[in-house]
Design an enzyme around this catalytic site. Structure first.
Site, PDB file in Angstrom:
ATOM      1  N   ARG A 116      46.607 125.704  43.208  1.00 41.53           N
ATOM      2  CA  ARG A 116      47.732 124.976  43.787  1.00 41.53           C
ATOM      3  C   ARG A 116      48.333 125.782  44.940  1.00 41.53           C
ATOM      4  O   ARG A 116      48.207 126.997  44.992  1.00 41.53           O
ATOM      5  CB  ARG A 116      48.795 124.740  42.711  1.00 41.53           C
ATOM      6  CG  ARG A 116      48.246 123.902  41.557  1.00 41.53           C
ATOM      7  CD  ARG A 116      49.337 123.345  40.687  1.00 41.53           C
ATOM      8  NE  ARG A 116      50.201 124.367  40.127  1.00 41.53           N
ATOM      9  CZ  ARG A 116      51.470 124.151  39.791  1.00 41.53           C
ATOM     10  NH1 ARG A 116      52.022 122.988  39.971  1.00 41.53           N
ATOM     11  NH2 ARG A 116      52.190 125.116  39.260  1.00 41.53           N
ATOM     12  N   LYS A 181      44.743 133.266  31.384  1.00 41.01           N
ATOM     13  CA  LYS A 181      44.291 131.984  31.923  1.00 41.01           C
ATOM     14  C   LYS A 181      42.763 131.873  31.774  1.00 41.01           C
ATOM     15  O   LYS A 181      42.030 132.755  32.185  1.00 41.01           O
ATOM     16  CB  LYS A 181      44.682 131.958  33.399  1.00 41.01           C
ATOM     17  CG  LYS A 181      44.490 130.657  34.070  1.00 41.01           C
ATOM     18  CD  LYS A 181      45.520 130.566  35.179  1.00 41.01           C
ATOM     19  CE  LYS A 181      45.143 129.544  36.193  1.00 41.01           C
ATOM     20  NZ  LYS A 181      46.293 129.168  37.009  1.00 41.01           N
ATOM     21  N   ARG A 314      57.309 130.501  34.183  1.00 47.07           N
ATOM     22  CA  ARG A 314      57.032 131.876  33.749  1.00 47.07           C
ATOM     23  C   ARG A 314      57.817 132.144  32.467  1.00 47.07           C
ATOM     24  O   ARG A 314      58.954 131.688  32.346  1.00 47.07           O
ATOM     25  CB  ARG A 314      57.486 132.884  34.821  1.00 47.07           C
ATOM     26  CG  ARG A 314      56.767 132.735  36.160  1.00 47.07           C
ATOM     27  CD  ARG A 314      55.358 133.306  36.114  1.00 47.07           C
ATOM     28  NE  ARG A 314      54.662 133.080  37.365  1.00 47.07           N
ATOM     29  CZ  ARG A 314      53.828 132.063  37.613  1.00 47.07           C
ATOM     30  NH1 ARG A 314      53.601 131.167  36.668  1.00 47.07           N
ATOM     31  NH2 ARG A 314      53.228 131.932  38.761  1.00 47.07           N
TER      32      ARG A 314
HETATM   33  P1  ATP Z   1      51.350 128.228  38.027  1.00 50.58           P
HETATM   34  O1  ATP Z   1      52.016 128.214  39.340  1.00 50.58           O
HETATM   35  O2  ATP Z   1      51.329 126.933  37.305  1.00 50.58           O
HETATM   36  O3  ATP Z   1      51.803 129.346  37.142  1.00 50.58           O
HETATM   37  P2  ATP Z   1      49.112 129.704  38.817  1.00 50.58           P
HETATM   38  O4  ATP Z   1      49.955 130.762  39.439  1.00 50.58           O
HETATM   39  O5  ATP Z   1      48.304 130.129  37.667  1.00 50.58           O
HETATM   40  O6  ATP Z   1      49.882 128.476  38.300  1.00 50.58           O
HETATM   41  P3  ATP Z   1      47.099 127.993  40.060  1.00 50.58           P
HETATM   42  O7  ATP Z   1      47.248 127.330  41.366  1.00 50.58           O
HETATM   43  O8  ATP Z   1      47.041 127.152  38.845  1.00 50.58           O
HETATM   44  O9  ATP Z   1      48.283 129.049  39.992  1.00 50.58           O
HETATM   45  O10 ATP Z   1      45.808 128.903  40.096  1.00 50.58           O
HETATM   46  C1  ATP Z   1      45.621 129.878  41.095  1.00 50.58           C
HETATM   47  C2  ATP Z   1      45.889 131.253  40.524  1.00 50.58           C
HETATM   48  O11 ATP Z   1      45.054 131.481  39.407  1.00 50.58           O
HETATM   49  C3  ATP Z   1      45.527 132.362  41.493  1.00 50.58           C
HETATM   50  O12 ATP Z   1      46.636 132.664  42.309  1.00 50.58           O
HETATM   51  C4  ATP Z   1      45.113 133.521  40.586  1.00 50.58           C
HETATM   52  O13 ATP Z   1      46.244 134.256  40.188  1.00 50.58           O
HETATM   53  C5  ATP Z   1      44.565 132.826  39.374  1.00 50.58           C
HETATM   54  N1  ATP Z   1      43.080 132.742  39.384  1.00 50.58           N
HETATM   55  C6  ATP Z   1      42.231 132.659  40.433  1.00 50.58           C
HETATM   56  N2  ATP Z   1      40.957 132.565  40.016  1.00 50.58           N
HETATM   57  C7  ATP Z   1      40.993 132.595  38.666  1.00 50.58           C
HETATM   58  C8  ATP Z   1      40.009 132.543  37.665  1.00 50.58           C
HETATM   59  N3  ATP Z   1      38.708 132.419  37.925  1.00 50.58           N
HETATM   60  N4  ATP Z   1      40.435 132.619  36.376  1.00 50.58           N
HETATM   61  C9  ATP Z   1      41.740 132.741  36.054  1.00 50.58           C
HETATM   62  N5  ATP Z   1      42.715 132.783  36.972  1.00 50.58           N
HETATM   63  C10 ATP Z   1      42.352 132.718  38.263  1.00 50.58           C
END
Ligand code: ATP
Length: 319
Positions: A116, A181, A314
């Site tokens: 995102r 995650k 968070r």
């Molecule tokens: P949210 O804002 O809902 O907390 P998020 O920060 O996890 O979500 P997303 O857009 O869902 O953001 O996913 C992108 C983020 O996920 C990246 O910024 C990185 O931190 C993490 N990410 C990137 N690649 C992977 C992966 N293969 N497995 C797990 N996490 C990943």
């Protein structure tokens, strides 16, 4: 280069001569391609004098026929790319080319996998699932309500079915094991949601990935959780079947038909959280979600409802 990889994927030793004659090139050309495989795809290849070359670990590549064979109840066409910018980007291009939905785009790796708000999804070669399902939505805003949460629930159920019992949900659309995650979801929409539009349901699942210096938050994979490797073709087939089942339920009953099940699987239910919206932060306690998938928080004793793609949750330190 991928023809060479197909020869090596069994994880056995192959002599330079045998590889050269299978490819119709010299042994030094084989050597160059092997170096390319290591440098470009991050694969590790052993070389043993007198025996030849061997991949450090056998590799199962994505095979459309295998995926299709494992999903008899689903007839979505499956397109597989060795390497692509992002499966969502390719799905959007396919919509522009007027390819008939539904269909699925898969890739062995993404060079610009996205999360995102322009964030990056780390997508190494042949380790994980990078999946986009394209749907056509006809004049039904209701069919979009809570859709990304429905996708998260379907992904979570696939993980549980494959032996990851700790998989759970984090609003709006992350799939976690504990705090780590394991899968991410990105929905993108083109067209007019009130008339005809297409929605791309992008899913990244960490399957066999064991190491990454690139992911900048806590993460895990199915393999790290279960201590064994998984067949990605089988997983993709199951993901299609599970999505089909949940999308049918969502279409028939709207998000209210899914709401309770989603809440039951929300890992952060009742927890003290901060909701981040750009520079703003709202502290509260998670009450659950409403019938459209929006987050219900108790803020200073009062229930408030939040929705929108720019929000991140968070856990608070005292949670
Ligand atoms: P949210 O804002 O809902 O907390 P998020 O920060 O996890 O979500 P997303 O857009 O869902 O953001 O996913 C992108 C983020 O996920 C990246 O910024 C990185 O931190 C993490 N990410 C990137 N690649 C992977 C992966 N293969 N497995 C797990 N996490 C990943």
């Amino acid at each position: 280069m991928l023809t060479l990889l197909n020869l090596l994927k069994d994880g056995r030793f192959h002599s330079g001569q045998a590889l050269g004659s299978a490819l119709g090139v010299s042994r030094s050309a084989v050597w160059k391609q092997l170096q390319q495989l290591e440098a470009e795809l991050g694969l590790s290849i052993h070389k043993v004098r007198g025996r030849g070359y061997q991949l450090a670990a056998p590799l199962t590549l994505l095979e459309p026929a295998e995926v299709r064979g494992a999903m008899p109840s689903c007839d979505w066409p499956v397109l597989v790319f060795d390497s692509i910018d992002s499966t969502n980007a390719e799905a959007l291009r396919a919509i522009e080319r007027r390819e008939a939905a539904p269909f699925v785009v898969l890739a062995e790796r993404q060079m610009a996998g996205r999360g995102r708000r322009g964030r990056k999804w780390v997508s190494p070669f042949a380790e994980n699932i990078y999946y986009s399902l394209v749907l056509r939505i006809d004049g039904g805003m209701r069919q979009l309500e809570g859709l990304s949460l429905v996708v998260g629930l379907a992904v979570m159920q696939v993980l549980r079915e494959f032996g990851i019992p700790g998989a759970g949900l984090k609003w709006p659309n992350d799939v976690l094991v504990g705090q780590k995650k394991i899968a991410g979801i990105l929905l993108e929409l083109v067209g007019d949601p009130a008339d005809v539009c297409h929605v791309v349901l992008g899913v990244g699942i960490n399957v066999n990935m064991q190491m990454s210096d690139e992911v900048d938050q806590q993460w895990t994979s199915m393999r790290l959780q279960a201590g064994k490797a998984f067949d990605r073709n089988h997983l993709v087939a199951e993901l299609c079947a599970m999505l089909q089942k949940y999308l049918e339920r969502h279409q028939a009953g709207g998000f209210p038909a899914i709401q309770a099940e989603w809440e039951q699987n929300h890992l952060w239910q009742g927890r003290a959280v901060s909701l981040i919206a750009g520079a703003n932060q709202i502290d509260g306690e998670v009450l659950g979600i409403d019938s459209q998938g929006a987050l219900r928080l108790k803020v200073s004793g009062v229930e408030k409802v939040f929705s929108g793609g720019e929000l991140s949750l968070r856990l608070r330190n005292d949670s």
